[in-house]
Design an enzyme around this catalytic site. Structure first.
Site, PDB file in Angstrom:
ATOM      1  N   ASP A 219       0.808  -1.261  -0.062  1.00 52.39           N
ATOM      2  CA  ASP A 219      -0.030  -0.096  -0.108  1.00 52.39           C
ATOM      3  C   ASP A 219       0.882   1.316  -0.188  1.00 52.39           C
ATOM      4  O   ASP A 219       0.563   2.317  -0.881  1.00 52.39           O
ATOM      5  CB  ASP A 219      -0.958   0.043   1.275  1.00 52.39           C
ATOM      6  CG  ASP A 219      -2.298   0.778   0.985  1.00 52.39           C
ATOM      7  OD1 ASP A 219      -2.662   1.166  -0.282  1.00 52.39           O
ATOM      8  OD2 ASP A 219      -3.110   0.826   2.153  1.00 52.39           O
ATOM      9  N   ASP A 265      -9.085  -1.705   2.481  1.00 51.01           N
ATOM     10  CA  ASP A 265      -8.710  -1.375   3.947  1.00 51.01           C
ATOM     11  C   ASP A 265     -10.096  -1.831   4.880  1.00 51.01           C
ATOM     12  O   ASP A 265      -9.746  -1.597   6.084  1.00 51.01           O
ATOM     13  CB  ASP A 265      -9.033   0.421   3.783  1.00 51.01           C
ATOM     14  CG  ASP A 265      -7.953   0.947   3.117  1.00 51.01           C
ATOM     15  OD1 ASP A 265      -6.795   0.623   2.741  1.00 51.01           O
ATOM     16  OD2 ASP A 265      -8.341   1.983   2.158  1.00 51.01           O
TER      17      ASP A 265
END
Length: 486
Positions: A219, A265
């Site tokens: 990420d 997420d």
């Protein structure tokens, strides 16, 4: 899967400005607060209810709802596969027309969204059906090959109540396909997230740490190092993110200035939080300390992500803040309670099939062949159930018409050791032991005949073996009772 929280000012304003040719006016503080709060609430719902449903899923016996267990090897490969997929989508959007790619993806997620939403609302809809509802059972089966080579590709069992849920989900799917409305997008996104948390199970805490650590690097690299993830998130018209308009108070349901949160997420920390809930239940202390701790850690991490993004006005990799919080808080609690060893030794896969016996140690066998033969004779002398014979075996025995002599168990198990025999005898002895003690293909009559012929041709060796067997029997007499009871 997108896993970045987009900047509501720069990201959305640039997208709108490119489309309309004008700069979008800044959102009001009330609208921004409403968008942030709604995204936070929508992220918490699938984690909480998905974790609760993952416990029932692990204990269930329905084959169609069996969870998919992620091992440490899968966790190590996942960031690499996700990076290749993300880069491939980025190149597709750069080379080919964005309109046709989104059309294909919309049809694909249209089907997946209907199935996911139907599976999500099915437990809630069952409460509204009357008791006399005609609930018929159906099965959708696709196979490949024929005969013994037949292989199942799809085996889906459903009933009339599931068909009603599919019909309601199809209405939402058509709405999304035609209008691409943000509410329909969020319904599909919430369904994907809840199903992911429910059906994707980590086998232990170490695997969860490997997965979260790898995606932490993934990420950070793709958000801070390149513009690949932000570009794909803006170009990808599919329900892989939750969105909420910041100008909802000004424009109503037709608002178009969105803040977004990727489903990665939600699902990735969610399956780790669900693992900790199952660990809490395995402790049998009637407390959910680790679940609530990790849930509070997720709220803290996502809130910190929103705060940093609002201060720096730039898209943030949410896992940069979620991973340390979701792993660090429960580990600190385990250190304080002295349960770190129990946490990292917990295996979630053992609860999927709770009635399956697990082999924790291998049994040991000791004693001379004569003592083992005596114990076998005592077991055979007791009452036993008659087993049904195999029809093919009955046919073979009638065809051969052979009645083998009753074997002498001591001669079967007291074959002479290999160094005493010739090469030819060693082959016969190996065949003897394999058939006599191997189970289904045993032919004790032939084995007894082989040993009898060997004793006739080698009387000295047979006598030596008999003396050795008697000595072994006397040496193991003190341990015989304990071994028989085991």
């Amino acid at each position: 899967m997108d896993s970045a929280l987009s900047d509501p000012h720069n990201g959305s304003a640039e997208a709108g400005g490119a489309a309309n040719g004008t700069t979008r006016p800044p959102s009001t503080p009330e609208g921004i607060a409403l968008a942030y709060g709604s995204l936070l609430l929508m992220a918490l719902l699938p984690i909480f209810f998905g974790a609760l449903r993952s416990v029932r899923c692990a204990r269930g016996k329905n084959a169609s709802d069996m969870p998919e267990t992620i091992t440490s090897r899968d966790a190590a490969r996942f960031p690499i596969i996700a990076s290749c997929t993300l880069l491939g989508l980025y190149l597709f959007f750069k080379i080919f027309s964005q309109e046709y790619i989104n059309l294909l993806l919309s049809m694909y997620f249209f089907v997946l969204g209907i199935l996911a939403l139907s599976h999500t609302i099915s437990p809630f809809m069952n409460k509204f059906f009357p008791a006399n509802f005609p609930n018929r059972q159906y099965q959708l089966l696709f196979t490949q090959g024929s005969g013994e080579n037949k292989e199942e590709i799809i085996n889906y069992e459903f009933d009339a109540k599931d068909l009603v849920c599919l019909g309601l989900s199809s209405i939402v799917g058509v709405w999304y396909l035609l209008r691409k409305h943000w509410i329909a997008n969020n319904l599909f996104g919430l369904a994907f997230s809840l199903n992911g948390v429910e059906l994707l199970h980590l086998n232990n805490v170490s695997t969860g740490c490997i997965l979260l650590g790898g995606l932490f690097i993934y990420d950070v690299f793709w958000v801070f190092g390149t513009n690949v993830m932000v570009t794909v998130a803006k170009s990808f018209e599919a329900p892989i993110k939750l969105v909420f308009p910041q100008d909802l108070l000004e424009k109503g349901l037709e608002a178009d200035n969105f803040a977004m949160l990727g489903l990665g997420d939600i699902v990735i920390p969610g399956i780790f939080i669900a693992l900790l809930l199952r660990f809490d239940i395995s402790l049998k202390k009637n407390t959910h300390t680790y679940f609530y701790t990790s849930f509070a850690a997720y709220i803290f991490g996502l809130g910190l992500t929103i705060f940093i993004m609002h201060i720096f006005k730039h898209a943030q990799p949410a896992l940069l803040y979620l991973v340390p919080a979701c792993i660090g808080f429960p580990v600190l609690v385990a250190l304080a309670k002295g349960e770190v060893t129990e946490m990292f030794s917990y295996e979630s896969s053992a609860e999927i099939l709770p009635h399956t016996p697990r082999l924790t140690h291998f049994p040991t066998v000791s004693g001379s062949p004569a003592s083992l033969a005596d114990s076998m004779q005592q077991k055979l002398a007791g009452p036993r159930r008659r087993r049904p014979q195999n029809p093919s075996a009955i046919g073979r025995s009638k065809k051969l018409k052979v009645n083998p002599p009753k074997p002498n168990l001591s001669s079967i198990c007291c074959c002479p050791p290999l160094p005493l025999g010739t090469t030819r005898h060693r082959k016969r002895r190996a065949t003897c032991l394999r058939r006599a003690c191997g189970g289904a293909g045993a032919k004790p009559g032939r084995c007894w005949a082989v040993n009898a012929s060997y004793e006739e041709s080698n009387p000295k060796d047979a006598a030596a073996v008999t003396e050795g067997s008697k000595e072994g029997t006397e040496a193991s007499a003190s341990k015989g009772l304990e071994k028989k009871e085991k």
